[in-house]
Design a protein around this motif. Sequence first.
Motif, mmCIF file in Angstrom:
data_model
loop_
_atom_site.group_PDB
_atom_site.id
_atom_site.type_symbol
_atom_site.label_atom_id
_atom_site.label_comp_id
_atom_site.label_asym_id
_atom_site.label_seq_id
_atom_site.Cartn_x
_atom_site.Cartn_y
_atom_site.Cartn_z
ATOM 1 N N LEU A 143 -49.651 -34.548 4.815
ATOM 2 C CA LEU A 143 -49.575 -34.786 6.256
ATOM 3 C C LEU A 143 -48.225 -34.381 6.824
ATOM 4 C CD1 LEU A 143 -51.178 -38.354 6.343
ATOM 5 C CD2 LEU A 143 -52.322 -36.150 6.705
ATOM 6 N N GLY A 144 -48.256 -33.635 7.912
ATOM 7 C CA GLY A 144 -47.025 -33.235 8.573
ATOM 8 C C GLY A 144 -47.324 -32.698 9.951
ATOM 9 N N GLY A 145 -46.274 -32.478 10.727
ATOM 10 C CA GLY A 145 -46.519 -31.928 12.052
ATOM 11 C C GLY A 145 -45.291 -31.927 12.927
ATOM 12 N N GLU A 146 -45.519 -31.463 14.149
ATOM 13 C CA GLU A 146 -44.468 -31.340 15.149
ATOM 14 C C GLU A 146 -44.835 -32.150 16.381
ATOM 15 O OE1 GLU A 146 -42.587 -27.176 15.128
ATOM 16 O OE2 GLU A 146 -44.726 -26.771 14.939
ATOM 17 N N SER A 147 -43.814 -32.536 17.131
ATOM 18 C CA SER A 147 -44.063 -33.303 18.358
ATOM 19 C C SER A 147 -44.869 -32.499 19.361
ATOM 20 C CB SER A 147 -42.738 -33.759 18.978
ATOM 21 O OG SER A 147 -41.873 -32.664 19.184
ATOM 22 N N SER A 148 -44.832 -31.167 19.260
ATOM 23 C CA SER A 148 -45.610 -30.310 20.159
ATOM 24 C C SER A 148 -47.108 -30.470 19.966
ATOM 25 C CB SER A 148 -45.229 -28.846 19.942
ATOM 26 O OG SER A 148 -45.538 -28.449 18.616
ATOM 27 N N GLY A 149 -47.508 -31.120 18.874
ATOM 28 C CA GLY A 149 -48.932 -31.330 18.625
ATOM 29 C C GLY A 149 -49.513 -30.455 17.546
ATOM 30 N N HIS A 150 -48.656 -29.729 16.837
ATOM 31 C CA HIS A 150 -49.130 -28.918 15.706
ATOM 32 C C HIS A 150 -49.139 -29.812 14.478
ATOM 33 C CE1 HIS A 150 -49.512 -24.513 14.441
ATOM 34 N NE2 HIS A 150 -49.968 -25.252 13.444
ATOM 35 N N ILE A 151 -50.304 -30.290 14.090
ATOM 36 C CA ILE A 151 -50.442 -31.292 13.038
ATOM 37 C C ILE A 151 -51.212 -30.707 11.863
ATOM 38 C CG2 ILE A 151 -51.412 -33.558 12.468
ATOM 39 C CD1 ILE A 151 -51.038 -34.288 15.441
#
Length: 443
Positions: free
Chosen positions: A319-327
């Motif tokens: 699991l990982g991602g960015e605040s921009s919504g790329h999960i």
Amino acid sequence: MKTFGTDGVRGAVGQWPMTPEFVLKLGWAAGMVLGQDGRRRVLIGKDTRISGYMFESALEAGFSAAGVDVRLLGPMPTPAIAYLTRTLRGSAGVVISASHNPFQDNGVKFFSATGEKLPDSIEAEIERLLGEPMTVAEPAALGKAQRIDDAGGRYIEFCKSTVDIGLSLANLKIVVDCAHGAAYQVAPRVFMELGAQVIRMGTEPDGLNINDGVGSTDPGALQRAVAVHRADLGIALDGDGDRVIMIDADGRVLDGDILLYIIAADRKNRLGYRGGVVGTQMSNLGLELAIERLSLPFIRARVGDRYVHEVLKQQGWLLGGESSGHILCLDRHTTGDGIIAALQVLAAMRHEQKSLRELASAVRIYPQTLVNVRTEQKVDLEDPRMRAAVRQVEQAMGASGRVLLRASGTEPLIRVMVEGEHADEVARHAEDLAAVVREIAAP
């Protein structure tokens, strides 16, 4: 000159590198490198920009010249192309999109045969061939092109398979904003087929309106629609469908940090997930603290989903991602997927029998200000004036604040981010640092 940025090739249409001549050569070079595994077949998909027609034809010609067959998918989300490349056994997948950028921009990015971003070594070999004379395969060996008519249906079924087969979204009213982009046909159907009442937004592309006042980068219209329709929540994708943000019933914007936490908490509480979570340098401090309360490790990667993916693979995490919504949910897909990430959040709501607002309340988001400073020339972020200004801000905020300066990998921008406990203080410091960047960038 280096062609590839952090996410493929991108630029203004009609300007290098986004010209038909260059994209033709790019297709040929990529075909020479990627079509050597015996399958010699690539899949090409695109978003809804008007320039996609031109670049699709240019890529098709380039691959054909390299002796590589082409399967045309038409408008499809970026993660759908990654999935279809795997399931249709392609040598590579190609996406024509500039993601969240306006229609005047476009880009080309690649997936490997396994549905993952290309390694640096392959991009470097494509770069090398771009400097070589273009050759053409023998007439009998030229690549052929074929359109795949059932691509949308295949991807819809794949998305639905990422949640429990018995999951029902009945009695949920959802506004789905597709940004007039690549997901406009498939995204509403996914949620409808799982039982939700769906109000469509951003599903009337005209080639020019992608991301224009809609989508994950401009959620105001979705907030208003959730209120008007008295919906349970809203889902906003970006132009190529790999990012998502959500709106709760009160109109609160829930970015990728909050959604990533909800997914991680559900995996931990329900499935006993013991891996860690990867964010980025831009991830909110509140996400890091919330993940730590789950007793899960948290690591920050460089900004960019490919770097999040690299750290996940190195750590063996999912699991990982960015605040921009790329999960990224690597137990569900090989790449970030806005629809699939939203489905994982909806599944968590059903499993916990809680509203989106209740699930999101576990994360305290610290005030964060991001100022994008546009500059046409390289800015030395190690300039003594810049270092002194950053040091002054860090001393003023103490341990409860963070400063991050970085150059965008896709646009001529310097991103100035300041995070801390007090919004007014954070905004003031961000503007002060942005002023220093402008001073250094001045001719």
